[in-house]
Write a protein that holds these residues in place. Structure first.
Motif: not given
Length: 176
Positions: A12-15, A50-63
């Motif tokens: 999830r976003r920023r989780d 994963v940290t980059n995706a969660l901190v620098h974007t407004d959405g979640g991520a899929v790893v």
């Protein structure tokens, strides 16, 4: 080459607890893989992406992580891919870094390693010029995750999607 053990997890976003969870899943996946230190390198690089995706974007991520090839403690190859839902491409930043993203056909950013640039690769010469003082201050406390990926992965890159992008890296079970 065939695919083997894998995992996929939506974060999830920023989780940022998702970073710890992704590392734990990767640790389980790599329990009997790789030469000493390779699994730990994979955990570090996964944490950074994963940290980059969660901190620098407004959405979640899929790893996603997948082992391919022959399996065993010193065999096979790991590929980790972290997808986010923002179109902007990441860039290497930090003191002494003069390597920017390499833009390939269709705007896809390719492997950022020196010597791996394909024909027709484009560099942003303006960004390679003397850095602005504000950029140096920003880079002092963040922005070095891709430098680690660049330095430690056997290969890495960015692949554009219809919505967003995937940043990936690969590691062989043994150092090259």
């Amino acid at each position: 080459m065939h695919s083997g053990p894998r995992f996929e997890r939506r974060l999830r976003r920023r989780d940022l607890t998702g970073v710890r969870e992704a590392r734990a899943e990767l640790r389980r996946l790599l329990a009997h893989w790789g030469a000493p230190g390779r699994a730990e390198t994979a955990e570090l690089l996964t944490s950074e992406l994963v940290t980059n995706a969660l901190v620098h974007t407004d959405g979640g991520a899929v790893v996603k992580a997948v082992l391919t090839g022959a399996f065993g403690p010193a065999r096979g190859r790991l590929r980790v891919e972290v997808r986010d839902f923002v179109a902007g491409h990441p860039a290497l930043r930090g003191p002494g870094t003069d390597i920017g993203p390499v833009v390939g056909p269709g705007g896809a950013v390719e492997d950022g390693r020196p010597g791996s640039r394909g024909r027709g690769a484009v560099r942003d010469a303006a960004r390679d010029a003397v850095p602005d003082v504000n950029d140096i201050e920003k880079a002092a406390t963040s922005g070095r995750g891709l430098l680690l990926v660049h330095a430690l992965a056997d290969g890495w890159g960015v692949r554009a999607h219809g919505v967003g992008k995937s940043v990936w890296f690969e590691l062989a079970a043994q150092e090259p």
